[in-house]
Write an enzyme that holds these catalytic residues in place. Structure first.
Site, mmCIF file in Angstrom:
data_model
loop_
_atom_site.group_PDB
_atom_site.id
_atom_site.type_symbol
_atom_site.label_atom_id
_atom_site.label_comp_id
_atom_site.label_asym_id
_atom_site.label_seq_id
_atom_site.Cartn_x
_atom_site.Cartn_y
_atom_site.Cartn_z
ATOM 1 N N ASP A 94 0.960 -1.184 -0.033
ATOM 2 C CA ASP A 94 -0.035 -0.131 0.103
ATOM 3 C C ASP A 94 0.968 1.140 0.079
ATOM 4 O OD1 ASP A 94 0.839 0.317 2.486
ATOM 5 O OD2 ASP A 94 -0.953 0.233 3.627
ATOM 6 N N ASP A 284 -8.299 -7.252 0.514
ATOM 7 C CA ASP A 284 -7.261 -7.467 1.583
ATOM 8 C C ASP A 284 -7.938 -6.997 2.871
ATOM 9 O OD1 ASP A 284 -6.887 -4.369 0.970
ATOM 10 O OD2 ASP A 284 -5.880 -4.769 2.951
ATOM 11 N N CYS A 322 -14.723 -27.440 7.398
ATOM 12 C CA CYS A 322 -13.376 -26.727 7.246
ATOM 13 C C CYS A 322 -12.388 -28.037 7.036
ATOM 14 C CB CYS A 322 -12.957 -25.601 8.061
ATOM 15 S SG CYS A 322 -11.437 -25.137 7.575
ATOM 16 N N CYS A 324 -9.050 -27.444 6.895
ATOM 17 C CA CYS A 324 -7.986 -26.945 7.136
ATOM 18 C C CYS A 324 -7.125 -27.706 8.294
ATOM 19 C CB CYS A 324 -7.720 -25.566 7.551
ATOM 20 S SG CYS A 324 -8.238 -25.356 9.265
ATOM 21 N N CYS A 327 -8.570 -27.674 11.776
ATOM 22 C CA CYS A 327 -9.910 -28.505 12.047
ATOM 23 C C CYS A 327 -9.857 -29.768 11.892
ATOM 24 C CB CYS A 327 -10.675 -27.853 10.921
ATOM 25 S SG CYS A 327 -11.388 -26.095 11.196
ATOM 26 N N HIS A 353 -6.599 -20.927 10.983
ATOM 27 C CA HIS A 353 -8.219 -21.434 10.367
ATOM 28 C C HIS A 353 -8.693 -20.434 9.922
ATOM 29 C CE1 HIS A 353 -12.343 -22.402 10.218
ATOM 30 N NE2 HIS A 353 -12.493 -21.434 10.763
#
Ligand SMILES: [Zn+2]
Length: 390
Positions: A94, A284, A322, A324, A327, A353
Site C-alpha cells: 500500500d 485485503d 472446514c 484445514c 480443523c 483457520h
C-alpha cells in the site's frame, strides 16, 4: 510489455473469474490477500501460507510500517522485501496514505504531502507521493499503490471534493515519480520474466467517500492518468454498510473491464462474496488475522467466539465444514483451553483457520463463477452464515 497481465476467463452477472499474471506467478481471481503489515502476516509462517491448506498467492506489505521500521536502507541492503522476509510469491504494497490518515489529529496535510510523528520514535516524518513511490521501489513489491488521501466515511460533499481533487493531483505525481524510478532501475524486486516487463505494476485509487458523483469523477480522472489496475479506497471507514455497497454498485461496473479491480481493506467473508457479485477481483483485510489473535473464528455458520464457556467440552472442530489442518486435528475445547491459558498457539491456530476459511471461500467463489453457479453459491453461503451466526 506490461508489468501484469489480466485475463477474465468466466463471468456470471457482474462477477468475474480471471487470472492475474505478475512477475512472481499467477494469481487466480477473485483473490483474498492476507495482510503482512510489518513484513509478516501476523501469527503464521510463510511455509503455512504456501501450503496446500492456504496457498496464498499474494500478500500485502505496509509501506508506512516498513519505512519507519526497519527502514528502507535495511530492506535495500537485503535485496528487497521478498528476500528480506523470505517470500518468493507476489507482494502488493500500500502507499502509506491510509495509515497516515488513520493517525488523525497527529498528522498535518498540505498540498506537498503529509507530516506526522512516527509511532516508533516520535520523530517528525514527511510522506508524499514521491517518498511513497521511492519507498515502494526500494521494497521491490510487485504491485505498487498510488499515494492517496482518504476522506472520512461520513464527510460532506465539499470536504470530500477537496480531498478527492488532492488525491487526483497526488495520483498524477505518484505516476510521474513511479515512471522516473522505473527508468532509473530503483526497483529492487526487478526480475526477468517471460512475457512480462519484469517491472513493478502501479494501481490507482478511486476516492470520493459516499458521494457517487465524486466517485465517478475520481474514476474518470484516475483512468485518464492510466494504471495497470484500479482500486476503490476509502470504504469501510465508518460509513454504513449499505452506503459501501451503493458505492461499489455504482463504481465497479464503470471501472475498466480489462484491468483488475481491487476493493481496499474490506471485509468480512460475506462482504467479499457480495463485492464479487458487484464485479470486484481483489481484496485485503486484517480481519482473519487480527480477530484470530483476539479469539474469534470465522466459520461457514458465522463467527465463533472461542472464549464462550459453551465450548469448554466441545469436541467438534472450529468449523465442521472446514478441511484445514487445524480443523482436522484440534477441537474447540482445546483451542479454547489454549486461549484461556494465554498460550500463543491459540492465536496461531485461529489465524491459520481464519485464513484458510477466507481463502477457501474465494476458491469456492471462483469455482462457482466458472461453472455458472455463483448465484447459488452466494445464496447458500449467506444462508448458512445467517442460520447460526452469533
Ligand atoms: Zn479450519
Amino acid at each position: 510489455m506490461k508489468p501484469v497481465h489480466f485475463h477474465i476467463e468466466a463471468q456470471d452477472g457482474e462477477a468475474r473469474a480471471g487470472v492475474l499474471t505478475t512477475r512472481r506467478g499467477q494469481i487466480e481471481t477473485p483473490v483474498f490477500m492476507p495482510v503482512g503489515t510489518a513484513g509478516t502476516v501476523k501469527g503464521i509462517r510463510f511455509e503455512e501460507l504456501e501450503s496446500a491448506d492456504l496457498d496464498a498467492r499474494i500478500i500485502l506489505g505496509n509501506t508506512y510500517h516498513l519505512w519507519l521500521r526497519p527502514g528502507i536502507d535495511v530492506i535495500r541492503s537485503a535485496g528487497g522485501l521478498h528476500r528480506f522476509i523470505g517470500w518468493d510469491r507476489a507482494l502488493l504494497t500500500d502507499s502509506g496514505g491510509f495509515q497516515v490518515w488513520s493517525l488523525g489529529a497527529l498528522r498535518k496535510i498540505t498540498e506537498e504531502g503529509t507530516e506526522f510523528r512516527s509511532h516508533v520514535d516520535g520523530s517528525l516524518k514527511f510522506l508524499s507521493p514521491e517518498v511513497s513511490m521511492e519507498v515502494q521501489a526500494a521494497l521491490g513489491s510487485d504491485i505498487v499503490m498510488a499515494f492517496d488521501e482518504c476522506a472520512p466515511g461520513k464527510a460532506g460533499h465539499e470536504e470530500t471534493e477537496r480531498s478527492m481533487n488532492l488525491t487526483t493531483r497526488w495520483t498524477k505525481r505518484s505516476k510521474d515519480a513511479f515512471d522516473r524510478l522505473q527508468s532509473e532501475d530503483a526497483d529492487t524486486g526487478r526480475r526477468e520474466v517471460e512475457g512480462l516487463s519484469g517491472r513493478q505494476a502501479l494501481f490507482g485509487i478511486v476516492q470520493g467517500a459516499s458521494h457517487l458523483d465524486l466517485r465517478r469523477r475520481s474514476l474518470e480522472q484516475t483512468v485518464e492518468i492510466g494504471f495497470d489496475g484500479y482500486a476503490i479506497g476509502g470504504l469501510s471507514v465508518g460509513e454504513e454498510k449499505s452506503v459501501m455497497f451503493d458505492v461499489i454498485d455504482d463504481v465497479a461496473p464503470r471501472m475498466p473491464k480489462d484491468k483488475p479491480r481491487y476493493l481496499m481493506g474490506v471485509g468480512t467473508p460475506e462482504d467479499l462474496v457480495e463485492a464479487v457479485a458487484r464485479g470486484i477481483d481483489m481484496f485485503d483485510c486484517v480481519l482473519p488475522t487480527r480477530n484470530g489473535r483476539t479469539g474469534q473464528a470465522f466459520t461457514s455458520r458465522g463467527k465463533l467466539n472461542i472464549k464462550n464457556a459453551q465450548w469448554t467440552n466441545d469436541s467438534r472442530p472450529l468449523d465442521e465444514s472446514c478441511r484445514c489442518s487445524v480443523c482436522r486435528r484440534h477441537s474447540r475445547a482445546y483451542v479454547r483451553h489454549l486461549y484461556m491459558s494465554g498460550e500463543m498457539l491459540a492465536g496461531i491456530l485461529l489465524t491459520h483457520h481464519n485464513l484458510a476459511f477466507f481463502l477457501d471461500t474465494m476458491r469456492g467463489v471462483r469455482q462457482s463463477i466458472r461453472s455458472g453457479d455463483f448465484p447459488k453459491f452466494r445464496r447458500e453461503f449467506t444462508g448458512r452464515l445467517d442460520a447460526n451466526g452469533e
